[in-house]
Design a protein around this motif. Structure first.
Motif, mmCIF file in Angstrom:
data_model
loop_
_atom_site.group_PDB
_atom_site.id
_atom_site.type_symbol
_atom_site.label_atom_id
_atom_site.label_comp_id
_atom_site.label_asym_id
_atom_site.label_seq_id
_atom_site.Cartn_x
_atom_site.Cartn_y
_atom_site.Cartn_z
ATOM 1 N N THR A 54 51.773 42.530 26.505
ATOM 2 C CA THR A 54 50.576 41.701 26.327
ATOM 3 C C THR A 54 50.530 41.029 24.959
ATOM 4 O OG1 THR A 54 49.311 43.629 25.601
ATOM 5 C CG2 THR A 54 49.243 43.101 27.944
ATOM 6 N N LYS A 85 54.551 45.284 31.406
ATOM 7 C CA LYS A 85 53.992 43.986 31.037
ATOM 8 C C LYS A 85 53.654 44.037 29.553
ATOM 9 C CE LYS A 85 52.242 39.864 31.366
ATOM 10 N NZ LYS A 85 51.120 39.497 32.238
ATOM 11 N N ARG A 107 53.066 44.406 41.779
ATOM 12 C CA ARG A 107 51.961 43.465 41.939
ATOM 13 C C ARG A 107 50.741 43.902 41.142
ATOM 14 N NH1 ARG A 107 47.420 42.909 44.803
ATOM 15 N NH2 ARG A 107 47.692 44.875 45.942
ATOM 16 N N ARG A 108 50.411 45.177 41.253
ATOM 17 C CA ARG A 108 49.211 45.669 40.588
ATOM 18 C C ARG A 108 49.403 45.740 39.058
ATOM 19 N NH1 ARG A 108 45.266 47.797 43.934
ATOM 20 N NH2 ARG A 108 45.828 48.007 46.140
ATOM 21 N N LYS A 147 51.044 43.610 37.373
ATOM 22 C CA LYS A 147 50.906 42.233 36.911
ATOM 23 C C LYS A 147 49.456 41.759 36.928
ATOM 24 C CE LYS A 147 55.513 40.530 38.237
ATOM 25 N NZ LYS A 147 56.236 39.605 39.156
ATOM 26 N N GLU A 148 48.744 42.030 38.011
ATOM 27 C CA GLU A 148 47.375 41.524 38.148
ATOM 28 C C GLU A 148 46.398 42.303 37.268
ATOM 29 O OE1 GLU A 148 46.387 41.433 42.274
ATOM 30 O OE2 GLU A 148 47.978 39.988 42.781
ATOM 31 N N TRP A 149 46.497 43.596 37.288
ATOM 32 C CA TRP A 149 45.796 44.499 36.360
ATOM 33 C C TRP A 149 44.270 44.342 36.392
ATOM 34 C CZ3 TRP A 149 47.791 48.745 35.062
ATOM 35 C CH2 TRP A 149 47.344 49.493 33.969
ATOM 36 N N THR A 150 43.719 44.289 37.592
ATOM 37 C CA THR A 150 42.267 44.307 37.733
ATOM 38 C C THR A 150 41.790 45.759 37.654
ATOM 39 O OG1 THR A 150 42.356 44.557 40.139
ATOM 40 C CG2 THR A 150 42.385 42.302 39.253
ATOM 41 N N ASP A 180 43.141 47.580 40.493
ATOM 42 C CA ASP A 180 44.559 47.911 40.313
ATOM 43 C C ASP A 180 44.727 49.141 39.434
ATOM 44 O OD1 ASP A 180 45.357 45.672 41.793
ATOM 45 O OD2 ASP A 180 45.256 44.387 40.023
ATOM 46 N N GLU A 185 54.461 47.057 45.506
ATOM 47 C CA GLU A 185 53.012 47.188 45.367
ATOM 48 C C GLU A 185 52.652 47.532 43.916
ATOM 49 O OE1 GLU A 185 48.940 47.317 46.560
ATOM 50 O OE2 GLU A 185 50.747 46.369 47.356
ATOM 51 N N SER A 224 53.586 38.252 26.851
ATOM 52 C CA SER A 224 53.292 37.876 28.246
ATOM 53 C C SER A 224 54.471 38.101 29.187
ATOM 54 C CB SER A 224 52.840 36.417 28.334
ATOM 55 O OG SER A 224 51.700 36.197 27.531
#
Length: 291
Positions: free
Chosen positions: A236, A234, A164-165, A167-170, A173, A161, A219
């Motif tokens: 950037t 991650k 996933r968060r 990576k998505e980083w909304t 998240d 979990e 990336s």
């Protein structure tokens, strides 16, 4: 017996020093000598300020004895050096001592003036203007990274979990990961900050100079572990050696460069002004060579 008498003398000397400390600097008090080498004397007041309150009488006696012997040996060696060294060496050393004394006084005076008068305020616009002007001189000597990462205990149950968060980083998240941050061993979520690669290696022990190229790529999402923790991250952005350093990373150095330049300009002006003033007051003149 002689040793006992010597210790008694030193103890008496210490007591005398301690009692007389408060009156040492009175104008009407005479200096009391402790030792003499030739026509050079060591006085009580020279030693009194070196005795601290936490010293016992025995400690003070030993300290004074050692100090007198050390002082005497230096004076005797100085006397012998003046007799045995070549005249040209003595002249050279005297010049060096005079130069050092002059430099010591003037440097302290200039530092005091600079500290009192220097303007340390620098605006962001001034920093950016300097950066744009000198940009080509700000080349990186180390890779810079923008990244986010967390360190999890090996037994962490919900690693998927978190992965996933990360990576998505909304925004959702970020709020979720913030809410469980107390369960992480380490975390760094501000991926807008530039960090040196050496600092990343310090924070993520299983990452080394040998394997960093595999993980610190733009990336790139990475998972790396050691015997204690699992690190999820991650990357950037990456800047390589010899790339231009970004303003956000280099601005503290630019600020120091500007302050140093101001300091040098101020010192130059002081030196010019003091000469100009001396010439006006007829305190300084240079004689022409009439030959």
């Amino acid at each position: 017996m002689l040793l006992l008498q010597k210790n008694r003398f030193l103890l008496a000397l210490v007591l005398g020093l301690l009692v007389s400390c408060n009156s040492l600097f009175k104008e009407d008090s005479e200096k009391e000598p402790l030792a003499r080498v030739g026509d050079v004397y060591l006085y009580k007041e020279d030693v009194a300020s070196l005795i601290t309150e936490d010293m016992t009488e025995q400690d003070s006696a030993l300290f004074i004895s050692n100090y007198i012997n050390d002082w005497a040996s230096k004076q005797l060696m100085l006397s012998k050096s003046k007799v045995n060294l070549p005249e040209e060496k003595l002249v050279e050393f005297d010049r060096l001592v005079d130069d050092y004394r002059t430099d010591l006084y003037t440097r302290a005076y200039l530092e005091a003036l600079v500290f009192k008068a220097q303007d340390t305020s620098i605006t962001t616009e001034q920093l950016r203007a300097y950066y744009e002007q000198e940009k080509e001189n700000f080349k990186l000597n180390e890779k810079l990274i923008q990244l986010r990462f967390v360190g999890l205990p090996k037994q962490f149950l919900d690693k998927d979990e978190v992965t996933r968060r990360m990576k998505e980083w909304t925004d959702a998240d970020k709020r979720y990961l913030d809410s469980i941050a107390v369960q992480f061993k380490k975390l760094h979520f501000n991926d807008s900050i530039w960090v040196s690669s050496s600092r990343v290696l310090e924070e993520i022990p299983p990452m080394t100079f040998l394997n960093e190229e595999d993980y610190l790529k733009k990336s790139q999402f990475f998972e790396i572990e050691d015997s204690l923790e699992v690190y999820l991250g991650k990357v950037t952005n990456v800047l390589e050696v010899n790339d231009t350093a970004p303003f956000e990373y280099i601005w503290p150095e630019i600020k120091q460069l500007i302050l140093n330049r101001r300091r040098l300009d101020y010192v130059r002006k002081l030196k010019t002004d003091v000469i100009d003033e001396a010439i006006k007051k007829n305190e300084f003149e240079v004689y022409e060579d009439k030959e």
